[in-house]
Design a protein around this motif. Structure first.
Motif, short mmCIF file in Angstrom:
data_model
loop_
_atom_site.label_atom_id
_atom_site.label_comp_id
_atom_site.label_asym_id
_atom_site.label_seq_id
_atom_site.Cartn_x
_atom_site.Cartn_y
_atom_site.Cartn_z
N GLN A 68 0.84 -1.19 0.00
CA GLN A 68 0.00 0.00 0.00
C GLN A 68 0.88 1.24 0.00
N THR A 98 -12.10 6.93 -8.84
CA THR A 98 -12.69 6.04 -7.84
C THR A 98 -14.13 5.67 -8.19
N GLN A 106 -16.89 -2.01 -11.30
CA GLN A 106 -15.92 -1.66 -10.27
C GLN A 106 -15.14 -0.41 -10.72
N TYR A 109 -8.56 0.54 -12.38
CA TYR A 109 -7.24 0.18 -11.89
C TYR A 109 -6.31 1.34 -12.25
N VAL A 122 -5.27 -0.12 -7.02
CA VAL A 122 -6.57 0.56 -7.05
C VAL A 122 -6.52 1.73 -6.06
N THR A 124 -8.05 3.33 -3.31
CA THR A 124 -9.04 2.94 -2.31
C THR A 124 -9.59 4.12 -1.52
N GLN A 125 -8.84 5.23 -1.48
CA GLN A 125 -9.29 6.36 -0.67
C GLN A 125 -8.64 7.66 -1.15
N THR A 147 -4.65 7.04 -1.24
CA THR A 147 -4.27 5.72 -0.75
C THR A 147 -4.50 4.71 -1.86
N LYS A 149 -3.85 0.61 -3.13
CA LYS A 149 -3.55 -0.76 -2.71
C LYS A 149 -3.14 -1.56 -3.93
#
Length: 224
Positions: A68, A98, A106, A109, A122, A124-125, A147, A149
């Motif tokens: 991460q 996102t 989804q 990427y 990905v 994530t935040q 963020t 991952k």
């Protein structure tokens, strides 16, 4: 003084539709200013098992978690940096990475890179803190913490996990710019293994790999 960001190598986020990072999904997003901070995290999990006759439990390896990274960025629209987009427009484009895709069900990427930093995963935040506004309430400066991952394509994960399994055959889909010796190194840990690969796949020109081409990866023990 106005900074000319065109002269700088900037952090870039490239969106993709697939976890193999073969299908680009729109225009890459580039930072206005390069990261003020970048944090990398790698984590393994362990399970505690009680041990008879001992006050301390035994720790058994439970597996690794995805790597991460956290990236701190500053977006400035006060005129110090030349830009054709406002801070709000650039944030909208960043947050779009996102968003849910109707065809894949989804988010995108993301391939993030800057200098030696190269990360595929990905988003994530995204945490945004607005620092400054104009009289109309439009943001002039904002800090964004991203963020990401790690995501590893199944075929690549299988190749990494099977290096010590010489009795198994595998396949490999060639990516843009890949060479036979680099594939041999990633799969077997030995770039010299390109020769058995060329022989098994009957490659007349081992240097002429084509993106999307599927190679058969033989068991290492079968040839050495």
């Amino acid at each position: 003084m106005i900074l000319d960001t065109a002269l700088l190598t900037k952090l870039t986020l490239e969106p993709y539709r697939d976890q193999e990072f073969q299908e680009p999904a729109g225009t890459p997003w580039r930072a206005m200013l390069n990261p003020t901070e970048l944090t990398f995290s790698r984590k393994n999990t362990y399970q505690a098992t009680p041990s008879a006759g001992s006050s301390a439990p035994q720790q058994s390896f439970g597996g690794g978690e995805p790597d991460q990274v956290q990236i701190d960025l500053l977006l400035d629209g006060t005129g110090v940096i030349e830009s054709d987009e406002s801070v709000g427009e650039r944030l909208d484009a960043l947050l779009a990475l996102t968003e849910f895709q109707s065809d894949t069900h989804q988010p995108y990427y993301v391939h993030a890179y800057w200098g030696r930093f190269d990360f595929r995963g990905v988003l994530t935040q995204v945490d945004v803190t607005y620092k400054l506004f104009d009289r109309a309430g439009e943001p002039l400066r904002a800090a964004a913490k991203l963020t990401l991952k790690e995501v590893v394509a199944p075929q690549e994960a299988a190749a990494q996990e099977r290096r010590e399994s010489p009795d198994l055959y595998q396949t490999w889909e060639v990516r843009e710019g890949e060479r036979l010796d680099t594939i041999a190194y990633r799969v077997y840990g030995d770039p010299a293994f390109w020769q058995p690969l060329a022989e098994v796949n009957r490659l007349v020109n081992p240097a002429g790999l084509v993106p999307g081409q599927v190679l058969l990866l033989p068991p290492k023990a079968a040839d050495r």
